[in-house]
Design a protein around this motif. Structure first.
Motif, PDB file in Angstrom:
ATOM      1  N   GLN A  61       0.807  -1.220   0.000  1.00  0.00           N
ATOM      2  CA  GLN A  61       0.000   0.000   0.000  1.00  0.00           C
ATOM      3  C   GLN A  61       0.843   1.274   0.000  1.00  0.00           C
ATOM      4  O   GLN A  61       1.843   1.367   0.704  1.00  0.00           O
ATOM      5  N   SER A  63      -0.627   4.148   0.906  1.00  0.00           N
ATOM      6  CA  SER A  63      -1.238   5.019   1.916  1.00  0.00           C
ATOM      7  C   SER A  63      -2.224   4.200   2.732  1.00  0.00           C
ATOM      8  O   SER A  63      -2.497   3.028   2.424  1.00  0.00           O
ATOM      9  N   ASP A  64      -2.816   4.850   3.738  1.00  0.00           N
ATOM     10  CA  ASP A  64      -3.785   4.125   4.567  1.00  0.00           C
ATOM     11  C   ASP A  64      -5.129   3.939   3.886  1.00  0.00           C
ATOM     12  O   ASP A  64      -5.943   3.129   4.329  1.00  0.00           O
ATOM     13  N   THR A  65      -5.393   4.658   2.800  1.00  0.00           N
ATOM     14  CA  THR A  65      -6.634   4.436   2.044  1.00  0.00           C
ATOM     15  C   THR A  65      -6.467   3.386   0.957  1.00  0.00           C
ATOM     16  O   THR A  65      -7.438   3.007   0.307  1.00  0.00           O
ATOM     17  N   PHE A  76       4.367   3.438   3.822  1.00  0.00           N
ATOM     18  CA  PHE A  76       4.091   4.857   4.052  1.00  0.00           C
ATOM     19  C   PHE A  76       4.388   5.295   5.480  1.00  0.00           C
ATOM     20  O   PHE A  76       4.143   6.443   5.844  1.00  0.00           O
ATOM     21  N   THR A  77       4.952   4.390   6.307  1.00  0.00           N
ATOM     22  CA  THR A  77       5.381   4.750   7.655  1.00  0.00           C
ATOM     23  C   THR A  77       6.838   4.348   7.846  1.00  0.00           C
ATOM     24  O   THR A  77       7.363   3.496   7.120  1.00  0.00           O
ATOM     25  N   HIS A 104      -2.619   0.900  -5.062  1.00  0.00           N
ATOM     26  CA  HIS A 104      -3.799   1.429  -4.388  1.00  0.00           C
ATOM     27  C   HIS A 104      -4.953   0.612  -4.938  1.00  0.00           C
ATOM     28  O   HIS A 104      -5.159   0.553  -6.144  1.00  0.00           O
ATOM     29  N   ASP A 158       0.911  10.158  -3.207  1.00  0.00           N
ATOM     30  CA  ASP A 158       1.129   8.982  -2.364  1.00  0.00           C
ATOM     31  C   ASP A 158       2.035   7.976  -3.063  1.00  0.00           C
ATOM     32  O   ASP A 158       2.911   7.371  -2.429  1.00  0.00           O
ATOM     33  N   ARG A 161       5.664   9.429  -2.947  1.00  0.00           N
ATOM     34  CA  ARG A 161       6.295   9.297  -1.637  1.00  0.00           C
ATOM     35  C   ARG A 161       6.624   7.846  -1.307  1.00  0.00           C
ATOM     36  O   ARG A 161       7.681   7.547  -0.742  1.00  0.00           O
ATOM     37  N   ALA A 162       5.745   6.936  -1.691  1.00  0.00           N
ATOM     38  CA  ALA A 162       6.024   5.519  -1.453  1.00  0.00           C
ATOM     39  C   ALA A 162       7.232   5.053  -2.258  1.00  0.00           C
ATOM     40  O   ALA A 162       8.013   4.213  -1.796  1.00  0.00           O
TER      41      ALA A 162
END
Length: 365
Positions: A61, A63-65, A76-77, A104, A158, A161-162
């Motif tokens: 993923q 992002s969280d969505t 993403f963390t 995604h 997103d 950044r990933a």
């Protein structure tokens, strides 16, 4: 006199050299731990399979969505970056190469996996006729809501950044998941995208999101570290399009203009028939792109050798053989059968059906 290319020859992919032309395809295994961090078992799992010329990780993923299935990892963390760093270190220590597949899922999700129990995101508010894996079982996906025009640049970012996180985690590159009915694919298809703005309607508009994601990732980490996966005719996750040939002719023209290091092409229905759309011209797509061409779907050793020798493909990806046989490359080389697949432990769980498959060496063969 030209030398015949072999499946077992080394191959130059961008700035890196692969030890052979055999690729481990992305394989969702649903074993991430708290915080969607790759588990310690993932370090062992990928390390066991480092003899592949290239490993492409399970879909991850951005992002969280972006999550659509239980216990799939993210990037993403900081904790996720550190978890993946242990994986890439293990693969590199054994001389392997590894890309992460970034996704995604869009509408292929469940409210229980979304922040605050919100509806999944999609190009249009059209529910997918498919199921997802959640709460240790399969369930119907939830109805999505349409992304607003203002939200789309954030999703593109997103992915950017990933991809930056992927390089920090030690990956050799990333594969953008543009296939199998997930968000990028949903934007492409008129069966899922009924927008009337700049992202819907014409083929050019429906390709805009893919183009923006690809450009953003390449802008962040470079074309030589960016690949993309496509599946022109698969019906996966309830997806359809009225004219896939015209659509993907244009998609490949867009891809060629940005020139990522490879295209990963799923021929036919993912994990199913190769001729699901009789007459679909994959060669027309091949001629539109001048980079590395990776093929996937139902290849055995003879088919893979023929594809490489004839120049129909540069790399061949294998999926389930790498689940059951960590030494799939050696088995292909020797013409030895793969281990039987433990289907009961494909998704979720622990070591069983994950890191406990025997190799020829461990079995004394």
């Amino acid at each position: 006199m030209a030398t015949t290319k072999s499946l077992f020859d080394s191959y130059r992919l961008g700035d890196i050299t692969l030890s052979n032309r055999i690729v481990m395809a992305p394989l969702t295994r649903n074993r991430a731990v708290e915080g969607l961090v790759p588990s310690p078992l993932a370090v062992e799992y990928y390390g066991q399979r480092a003899s592949a010329g290239l490993i492409i990780t399970e879909a991850t993923q951005v992002s969280d969505t972006a999550q659509g299935y239980q216990d799939t990892p993210g990037l993403f963390t900081e904790a996720q970056v550190e978890g993946w760093k242990r994986v890439t270190d293990a693969v590199h220590a054994k001389g392997g190469r590894i890309f992460v597949q970034l996704w995604h899922v869009g509408r292929v999700s469940h409210r229980s996996l979304q922040p605050g129990g919100a509806a999944p995101l999609a190009p249009s508010a059209i529910r997918a006729e498919t199921k997802t894996y959640v709460n240790n079982g399969f369930a119907e996906v939830d109805a999505p809501r349409a992304l607003t025009l203002e939200e789309i640049p954030g999703i593109v970012d997103d992915f950017r950044r990933a991809s930056a996180n992927a390089i920090r985690a030690g990956f050799d590159g990333v594969e953008i998941h543009g296939a199998n009915g997930y968000l990028i694919d949903q934007f492409l298809r008129d069966g899922a995208n009924q927008r009337t703005d700049a992202y819907g309607g014409s083929i050019e508009n429906r390709t805009r999101f893919l183009k923006e994601v690809l450009a953003a990732v390449i802008g962040e980490i470079g074309a030589n570290r960016t690949g993309i996966r496509l599946s022109p005719v698969t019906p996966a996750n309830g997806l359809s399009d009225s004219n896939p040939q015209a659509l993907f002719n244009h998609v490949l023209d867009v891809v060629e203009s940005l020139h990522p290091v490879y295209v990963h092409m799923i021929e036919g229905a993912t994990g199913g028939p190769r001729d699901i759309v009789p007459g679909f011209d994959f060669e027309a797509l091949r001629t539109r792109y001048s980079g590395t061409w990776m093929v996937n779907n139902g290849y055995d050793k003879a088919m893979a050798e023929e594809a490489v020798a004839a120049g129909k493909a540069d790399l061949v990806a294998f999926g389930k053989p790498f689940v059951s046989s960590p030494d799939a490359v050696e088995r292909l080389r020797r013409g030895v059968a793969f281990n039987e697949l433990d289907r009961d432990h494909l998704y979720g769980g622990g070591a069983k059906g994950y890191v406990d498959y025997p190799t020829l060496e461990s079995a004394g063969a």
